[in-house]
Enzyme design. Structure first.
Site, mmCIF file in Angstrom:
data_model
loop_
_atom_site.group_PDB
_atom_site.id
_atom_site.type_symbol
_atom_site.label_atom_id
_atom_site.label_comp_id
_atom_site.label_asym_id
_atom_site.label_seq_id
_atom_site.Cartn_x
_atom_site.Cartn_y
_atom_site.Cartn_z
ATOM 1 N N CYS A 4 0.681 -1.192 -0.080
ATOM 2 C CA CYS A 4 0.034 0.034 -0.156
ATOM 3 C C CYS A 4 0.909 1.427 -0.026
ATOM 4 O O CYS A 4 1.831 1.575 0.796
ATOM 5 C CB CYS A 4 -0.988 -0.026 1.231
ATOM 6 N N CYS A 7 0.671 3.479 3.345
ATOM 7 C CA CYS A 7 1.233 2.507 4.551
ATOM 8 C C CYS A 7 2.989 2.775 3.967
ATOM 9 O O CYS A 7 3.531 2.780 5.064
ATOM 10 C CB CYS A 7 1.078 1.107 4.427
ATOM 11 N N ASP A 30 -0.637 16.584 -0.772
ATOM 12 C CA ASP A 30 -0.859 15.781 -2.153
ATOM 13 C C ASP A 30 0.105 16.006 -3.185
ATOM 14 O O ASP A 30 0.487 17.157 -3.350
ATOM 15 C CB ASP A 30 -2.289 16.081 -2.625
ATOM 16 N N HIS A 46 -4.321 0.767 8.484
ATOM 17 C CA HIS A 46 -4.900 0.506 7.151
ATOM 18 C C HIS A 46 -6.318 0.142 7.050
ATOM 19 O O HIS A 46 -6.563 -0.859 7.619
ATOM 20 C CB HIS A 46 -3.837 -0.326 6.328
ATOM 21 N N ASN A 86 -12.856 9.779 -1.408
ATOM 22 C CA ASN A 86 -13.641 8.699 -2.528
ATOM 23 C C ASN A 86 -13.479 7.399 -2.114
ATOM 24 O O ASN A 86 -12.634 6.744 -1.237
ATOM 25 C CB ASN A 86 -12.737 9.101 -3.604
ATOM 26 N N HIS A 97 -6.281 2.944 0.613
ATOM 27 C CA HIS A 97 -5.949 3.533 2.069
ATOM 28 C C HIS A 97 -6.994 4.625 2.308
ATOM 29 O O HIS A 97 -6.602 5.759 1.787
ATOM 30 C CB HIS A 97 -4.449 3.624 2.404
ATOM 31 N N HIS A 99 -8.582 7.812 3.011
ATOM 32 C CA HIS A 99 -7.764 9.045 3.176
ATOM 33 C C HIS A 99 -9.000 10.355 2.911
ATOM 34 O O HIS A 99 -9.855 10.116 2.179
ATOM 35 C CB HIS A 99 -6.789 9.431 2.373
ATOM 36 N N HIS A 101 -9.390 14.285 1.576
ATOM 37 C CA HIS A 101 -8.601 15.523 0.992
ATOM 38 C C HIS A 101 -9.172 16.671 1.791
ATOM 39 O O HIS A 101 -10.394 16.868 1.878
ATOM 40 C CB HIS A 101 -8.968 15.466 -0.446
HETATM 41 P P1 AMP Z 1 -7.925 9.423 -4.587
HETATM 42 O O1 AMP Z 1 -7.916 9.621 -5.758
HETATM 43 O O2 AMP Z 1 -8.864 9.906 -3.722
HETATM 44 O O3 AMP Z 1 -7.582 7.872 -4.277
HETATM 45 O O4 AMP Z 1 -6.661 10.079 -4.050
HETATM 46 C C1 AMP Z 1 -5.219 9.754 -4.119
HETATM 47 C C2 AMP Z 1 -4.453 10.897 -3.879
HETATM 48 O O5 AMP Z 1 -3.047 10.722 -3.917
HETATM 49 C C3 AMP Z 1 -4.328 11.827 -5.252
HETATM 50 O O6 AMP Z 1 -4.855 13.119 -5.086
HETATM 51 C C4 AMP Z 1 -2.841 11.654 -5.586
HETATM 52 O O7 AMP Z 1 -2.348 12.830 -6.265
HETATM 53 C C5 AMP Z 1 -2.320 11.437 -4.207
HETATM 54 N N1 AMP Z 1 -0.912 10.817 -4.383
HETATM 55 C C6 AMP Z 1 -0.560 9.883 -4.862
HETATM 56 N N2 AMP Z 1 0.579 9.508 -4.787
HETATM 57 C C7 AMP Z 1 1.174 10.476 -3.691
HETATM 58 C C8 AMP Z 1 2.197 10.646 -3.067
HETATM 59 N N3 AMP Z 1 3.333 9.680 -3.487
HETATM 60 N N4 AMP Z 1 2.506 11.569 -2.140
HETATM 61 C C9 AMP Z 1 1.589 12.352 -2.050
HETATM 62 N N5 AMP Z 1 0.200 12.184 -2.476
HETATM 63 C C10 AMP Z 1 0.079 11.186 -3.468
HETATM 64 ZN ZN ZN Z 2 -2.407 1.245 3.653
#
Ligand code: AMP
Ligand code: ZN
Length: 113
Positions: A4, A7, A30, A46, A86, A97, A99, A101
């Protein structure tokens, strides 16, 4: 979970720009910001999404909301902001995982979908 992305960020195996951390919660910027302030707030435990929560684990969401409020204050979002999570394919969840925003720093779109 070993495969993940978030993680791995929690474990420090992938770098991130951390803006808040305690024993249960991590917040970081982000990598592909959709607004001037775009922070992801995640539980260190997780859970795939809201769908994986139960009565025992759901209180982490309230703690995350309080972290969001604190970060909104720190990042000067006194004019308002948005919190989004989402879930699944139709929700366009790309990282499995849980999260949240935190978006702000500009007038956001009225569109929700
Ligand atoms: P979601 O589409 O709701 O699953 O959001 C995932 C978010 O993670 C997106 O807005 C990506 O830009 C962000 N993301 C992906 N990889 C990374 C990373 N390594 N560091 C920070 N944010 C990330
Ligand atoms: Zn995770």
């Amino acid at each position: 979970m070993s495969d993940c992305l978030f993680c791995k960020i929690i474990a420090g195996e992938i770098p991130s720009t951390k803006v808040f951390e305690n024993d249960k919660i991590l917040a970081f910027k982000d990598i592909n910001p959709q607004a001037p302030v775009h922070i992801l707030i995640i539980p260190k435990e997780h859970y795939e999404s809201v769908n994986a929560l139960d009565e025992d684990s759901a209180p982490i969401v309230a703690e995350i909301m309080l972290v969001a409020k604190r970060l909104a204050d720190e990042f000067h979002l006194s004019n308002g902001y948005r919190i989004i999570t989402n879930i699944g394919d139709d929700g366009c969840q790309s990282v499995k995982h849980l999260h949240f925003h935190l978006l702000g720093g500009t007038k956001l779109s009225e569109r929700m979908a």
